[in-house]
Structures are given as structure tokens and as C-alpha cells.
Design an enzyme around this catalytic site. Structure first.
Site, mmCIF file in Angstrom:
data_model
loop_
_atom_site.group_PDB
_atom_site.id
_atom_site.type_symbol
_atom_site.label_atom_id
_atom_site.label_comp_id
_atom_site.label_asym_id
_atom_site.label_seq_id
_atom_site.Cartn_x
_atom_site.Cartn_y
_atom_site.Cartn_z
ATOM 1 N N ASN A 158 48.132 -38.196 72.579
ATOM 2 C CA ASN A 158 49.087 -39.361 73.232
ATOM 3 C C ASN A 158 50.543 -38.696 72.996
ATOM 4 O O ASN A 158 50.967 -37.946 72.012
ATOM 5 C CB ASN A 158 49.099 -40.607 72.085
ATOM 6 C CG ASN A 158 49.997 -41.548 72.521
ATOM 7 O OD1 ASN A 158 50.855 -41.974 71.947
ATOM 8 N ND2 ASN A 158 50.352 -41.963 74.079
ATOM 9 N N GLY A 159 51.381 -39.134 74.116
ATOM 10 C CA GLY A 159 52.496 -38.772 74.299
ATOM 11 C C GLY A 159 53.113 -38.106 75.662
ATOM 12 O O GLY A 159 52.740 -37.014 75.807
ATOM 13 N N ASP A 160 53.950 -39.007 76.304
ATOM 14 C CA ASP A 160 54.406 -38.295 77.575
ATOM 15 C C ASP A 160 53.653 -38.228 78.571
ATOM 16 O O ASP A 160 54.096 -37.466 79.789
ATOM 17 C CB ASP A 160 55.192 -37.144 76.901
ATOM 18 C CG ASP A 160 56.726 -37.294 76.554
ATOM 19 O OD1 ASP A 160 56.997 -38.485 76.189
ATOM 20 O OD2 ASP A 160 57.427 -36.457 76.253
ATOM 21 N N CYS A 177 54.304 -48.249 62.970
ATOM 22 C CA CYS A 177 55.248 -49.127 63.031
ATOM 23 C C CYS A 177 56.369 -48.656 62.197
ATOM 24 O O CYS A 177 56.277 -48.266 60.891
ATOM 25 C CB CYS A 177 54.754 -50.121 62.818
ATOM 26 S SG CYS A 177 56.284 -51.432 62.642
ATOM 27 N N GLN A 187 44.846 -53.985 68.212
ATOM 28 C CA GLN A 187 45.685 -53.246 67.093
ATOM 29 C C GLN A 187 45.968 -54.174 66.086
ATOM 30 O O GLN A 187 46.852 -55.408 66.337
ATOM 31 C CB GLN A 187 46.670 -52.665 67.562
ATOM 32 C CG GLN A 187 47.153 -51.491 66.677
ATOM 33 C CD GLN A 187 48.443 -50.858 67.104
ATOM 34 O OE1 GLN A 187 49.341 -51.299 67.325
ATOM 35 N NE2 GLN A 187 48.475 -49.446 67.016
ATOM 36 N N GLY A 222 50.579 -44.626 77.527
ATOM 37 C CA GLY A 222 51.509 -45.713 77.381
ATOM 38 C C GLY A 222 52.419 -45.967 78.590
ATOM 39 O O GLY A 222 51.937 -46.431 79.713
HETATM 40 C C1 LIG Z 1 58.047 -50.514 74.262
HETATM 41 C C2 LIG Z 1 56.940 -49.811 73.256
HETATM 42 C C3 LIG Z 1 56.046 -50.526 72.408
HETATM 43 C C4 LIG Z 1 55.290 -49.911 71.676
HETATM 44 N N1 LIG Z 1 54.269 -50.584 70.882
HETATM 45 C C5 LIG Z 1 53.388 -50.110 70.151
HETATM 46 C C6 LIG Z 1 52.550 -50.966 69.298
HETATM 47 O O1 LIG Z 1 52.561 -52.131 69.302
HETATM 48 N N2 LIG Z 1 51.721 -50.309 68.621
HETATM 49 C C7 LIG Z 1 51.704 -48.777 68.487
HETATM 50 O O2 LIG Z 1 50.653 -48.223 67.754
HETATM 51 N N3 LIG Z 1 52.264 -48.107 69.338
HETATM 52 C C8 LIG Z 1 53.425 -48.486 70.094
HETATM 53 N N4 LIG Z 1 54.216 -47.918 70.887
HETATM 54 C C9 LIG Z 1 53.957 -46.275 70.875
HETATM 55 C C10 LIG Z 1 53.256 -46.209 71.993
HETATM 56 O O3 LIG Z 1 51.562 -46.631 71.916
HETATM 57 C C11 LIG Z 1 52.929 -44.527 72.480
HETATM 58 O O4 LIG Z 1 52.365 -44.044 71.069
HETATM 59 C C12 LIG Z 1 54.232 -44.046 72.821
HETATM 60 O O5 LIG Z 1 54.823 -44.754 73.579
HETATM 61 C C13 LIG Z 1 53.987 -42.490 73.194
HETATM 62 O O6 LIG Z 1 53.233 -42.595 74.394
HETATM 63 P P1 LIG Z 1 53.624 -42.639 75.943
HETATM 64 O O7 LIG Z 1 54.491 -41.352 75.980
HETATM 65 O O8 LIG Z 1 52.404 -42.502 76.952
HETATM 66 O O9 LIG Z 1 53.906 -43.930 76.121
HETATM 67 C C14 LIG Z 1 55.125 -48.521 71.644
HETATM 68 C C15 LIG Z 1 55.975 -47.882 72.348
HETATM 69 C C16 LIG Z 1 56.727 -48.270 73.409
HETATM 70 C C17 LIG Z 1 57.877 -47.424 74.285
#
Ligand SMILES: Cc1cc2nc3c(=O)[nH]c(=O)nc-3n(C[C@H](O)[C@H](O)[C@H](O)COP(=O)(O)O)c2cc1C
Length: 367
Positions: A202-204, A101, A71, A226
Site C-alpha cells: 500500500n501507498g501512493d 494510528c 477495521q 486509498g
Molecule cells: C484521510 C485519511 C484517513 C485515513 N484513515 C485510516 C484509517 O482509518 N485506518 C488506517 O489503517 N489507515 C488510514 N489511513 C491510511 C490509509 O489507509 C493508507 O494506508 C495511506 O493513505 C496510504 O495509501 P494511499 O497512498 O493509497 O492513500 C488514512 C489516510 C488518509 C489520507
């Protein structure tokens, strides 16, 4: 699942988590199966072109870490283009662009989530990248900057026109941070806005059923996970099995969790050295512990380890302490078992969440 010219073994993706989705974690998850594509943490395009040590460490990979997406973030079209070409020359399978970001320094110069507010400028930047490489270029975004500016559908359409291979959408706005429910209708609006472009939701997602619900209700081509993978690195294999057979596999037993946690630490030490690897593992181990049942004796001490031997010592003492919560068969007594995981979008409206997915402390809280 196809991503441009790439054929993936599943439609399940590991979301980038800065500070976490490093080589040791990716290898740990891949060894458990089910994952279609893993992505690195975000990497600054300019730093990569300048071959800065930190950027090169972020893209460190090896044979078992395939297929790999990197990325990139940045806002200078030439830098993003050249960084994509450089990654292609290294054999990286695909390049993802960070459009989520929230850090002001990045947004102020037009990168990260600011990209969601300037559609034509963003489309031009992406076109420059797509035209420069043969590998797939993808984009990761939120639903928009805030509730009044849900730009993801328009942006996705504009990016489809310039040739991106897929879009990843976290079903929240930038303003929402990690609060509230993931908006499945918002993801569906992105799916409906494009012609044939695969949209990955994506999400949760913390369970196979949540993955299935997101796929069913949004029409997404795949899902990206994630934090759920941190609780449960088996989630990809379990989800793939569930999607293929409708059968839910049991949660891994404690001994298997310990085996995988140890493997993860071994890889951290291999890649980062014993001292640094153990220090980094201080923030990783507590995620495994969230599914151990009572774990205070573990989390209190594991955040101080600097050596492999100290880790084993903490674990050994913890296992002896944990015995008081077990029945005669060695299972946690029912009242000590952790509550089942429930995704925000699977809850009945108005019902209090049993367990929020925590967000690690730090500047990432609004990711
Ligand atoms: C600790 C942390 C770091 C993250 N770093 C990035 C990143 O480097 N690039 C990005 O696009 N999203 C980043 N995200 C967002 C995640 O990729 C994802 O979109 C978000 O956590 C929701 O998905 P989840 O509920 O499955 O975690 C980050 C999220 C967290 C919690």
C-alpha cells in the site's frame, strides 16, 4: 485471491480512509468493479461493544457492500476479542486491526502504531482475536515507527505465527507521515519475512502501472489503494483489466465523472440525509474535480452546498463556465488537461513530482 476461508474476486483492496470510506463511497466504488475487498474507517472496539451510535453508523452496510471488512482499533485484548466476535455475529466478512494510528491518545495506551513497538504484547492480543472467531483477522501497519525501528518484518512474522490471514503494509514509517517515496524494498522485506502469509502492499498507487510495479518489485500478493480511489474510483476496474490483459483503458470522460459523482452524492443523501449528506459531500466533490481540468468555479461553490438542488445549480453553472476550455469536439484543449498521475515510487530519482497526492487537512496527516 484467498483471505483465510474467503475467496475474493481480485487482489485489489480499498484502504481505510477515516471520514471517507463510508457506505456511500464503498458502494460507489464497488459499482464500478474490480475491487476484491473494501474496509470501513477505523472503529473503536470499546465504542462498538457499548453500541455507541457513531460506531454503529461506521459499520452500517447493505447487500451491495460485500465482502466487507471492519477495521478495529483498541489496545485492551478482551475488548478487541469481543468486538471481533460481535462483528462475526453480524455477518462481517473479515476484521482488520489498526496498527498505524498515530494519535497520541491511542498510542499512549498501546493501540495504533504503538502496537508496532511491542511485538509480543501485540501478538498475544491478536491471538486472542484469531482464536475467538472463524472469519479472517488481518492487520494493517506501516514499515515501523521510524527509520531506526523498521519492525514490520518481525511483527508480520509474529502475527503469521498466531494465525492472521493477511498483512497490509503502507510502505512508509510513522515518522515519515506522507512525505518522501514509498519504500518498495521495505514492503519486499515484509514479504520475505513471512512464510506463506499474503502481504498486501500500500501507498501512493494512483495508476494501474503503479499497482503492477508495486506487485512486481515487492512480491506482494495484492495491493491496497486509498487516496488513488478518490481521484479515480475506476482505478480498481482499470487495474484489474491491466493486470489481466496488459491493456490500459482511457481515463473516464468528463460526463462519466459527473455521473459517478452524482451517484455518490445520491448515496450520501440516502445514508446520511440531505443536509448532512450534502455537507459531508463538500469535502468529497473537490476530489472528483481534481481530474476535471480547470475547476476553480466548481470547488469554490461546491464547498457551500446544503441541498441536492444547490449541488445541481453549482454543477450547471460550472459546466457553462468550463465550456471556454473546450475545443470544437467538446474535449479539454490540450493545455488545460490535467497532468498524468505518477506514483512517488515511479518517478526518476531527483525529478520533481508533477503532482503530489494531497492529504486531506486534519489529524489524519500522519496516517
Ligand atoms: C484521510 C485519511 C484517513 C485515513 N484513515 C485510516 C484509517 O482509518 N485506518 C488506517 O489503517 N489507515 C488510514 N489511513 C491510511 C490509509 O489507509 C493508507 O494506508 C495511506 O493513505 C496510504 O495509501 P494511499 O497512498 O493509497 O492513500 C488514512 C489516510 C488518509 C489520507
Amino acid at each position: 485471491m484467498r483471505l483465510g476461508p474467503l475467496t475474493l474476486s481480485s487482489n485489489l483492496f480499498l484502504s481505510p480512509l477515516a471520514g471517507y470510506t463510508n457506505l456511500p463511497f464503498r458502494l460507489t466504488v464497488r459499482e464500478l468493479g474490480g475491487l476484491g475487498l473494501a474496509t470501513t474507517d477505523l472503529v473503536n472496539a470499546r465504542s462498538l461493544l457499548e453500541k455507541r451510535e457513531k460506531a454503529l453508523k461506521l459499520i452500517e452496510t447493505r447487500e451491495g457492500d460485500r465482502p466487507l471488512a471492519v477495521q478495529l482499533f483498541g489496545s485492551v485484548p478482551e475488548e478487541m476479542r469481543d468486538a471481533a466476535a460481535y462483528l462475526e455475529s453480524l455477518g462481517v466478512a473479515s476484521v482488520d486491526i489498526n496498527m498505524g494510528c498515530p494519535v497520541r491518545k491511542v498510542c499512549n495506551v498501546g493501540g495504533g502504531s504503538a502496537m508496532m513497538t511491542e511485538l509480543s504484547r501485540t501478538a498475544m492480543l491478536v491471538k486472542g482475536m484469531v482464536d475467538a472467531v472463524r472469519i479472517p483477522v488481518t492487520a494493517k501497519m506501516r514499515l515501523g515507527w521510524d527509520e531506526k525501528n523498521l519492525t514490520a518484518p518481525d511483527l508480520a512474522r509474529a502475527l503469521e505465527d498466531v494465525g492472521v490471514a493477511a498483512i497490509f503494509v503502507h510502505g512508509r514509517t510513522r515518522e515519515q507521515g506522507f512525505g518522501g517515496r514509498v519504500n518498495l524494498a521495505g514492503i519486499r522485506a515484509v514479504v520475505q519475512a513471512v512464510k506463506t502469509l499474503p502481504v498486501i502492499g500500500n501507498g501512493d498507487i494512483t495508476t494501474p502501472e503503479a499497482a503492477q510495479t508495486m506487485l512486481n518489485e515487492t512480491g506482494a500478493a495484492g495491493v491496497s489503494i486509498g487516496r488513488g480511489a478518490f481521484y479515480n474510483p475506476w482505478i480498481f476496474q482499470h487495474t484489474l483489466h491491466y493486470l489481466q490483459t496488459g491493456e490500459l483503458q482511457p481515463e473516464p470522460p468528463f460526463q462519466e465523472r459527473i455521473r459517478v459523482m452524482r451517484r455518490h452524492l445520491d448515496l450520501m443523501i440516502e445514508v446520511f440525509g440531505e443536509n448532512h449528506g450534502c455537507r459531508m459531500f463538500r469535502k468529497v466533490a473537490p476530489w472528483y474535480a481534481k481530474r476535471f481540468g480547470p475547476a476553480v468555479e466548481f470547488t469554490k461553490h461546491v464547498v457551500m452546498i446544503s441541498t441536492r438542488a444547490e449541488f445541481e445549480d453549482v454543477l450547471d453553472r460550472y459546466c457553462r463556465w468550463r465550456a471556454q476550455f473546450l475545443d470544437e469536439t467538446g474535449e479539454l484543449k490540450p493545455r488545460f488537461q490535467p497532468a498524468p498521475m505518477i506514483a512517488s515510487f515511479m518517478e526518476e530519482p531527483g525529478v520533481a513530482r508533477r503532482e503530489h497526492i494531497p492529504v486531506p487537512k486534519g489529524p489524519v496527516e500522519v496516517w
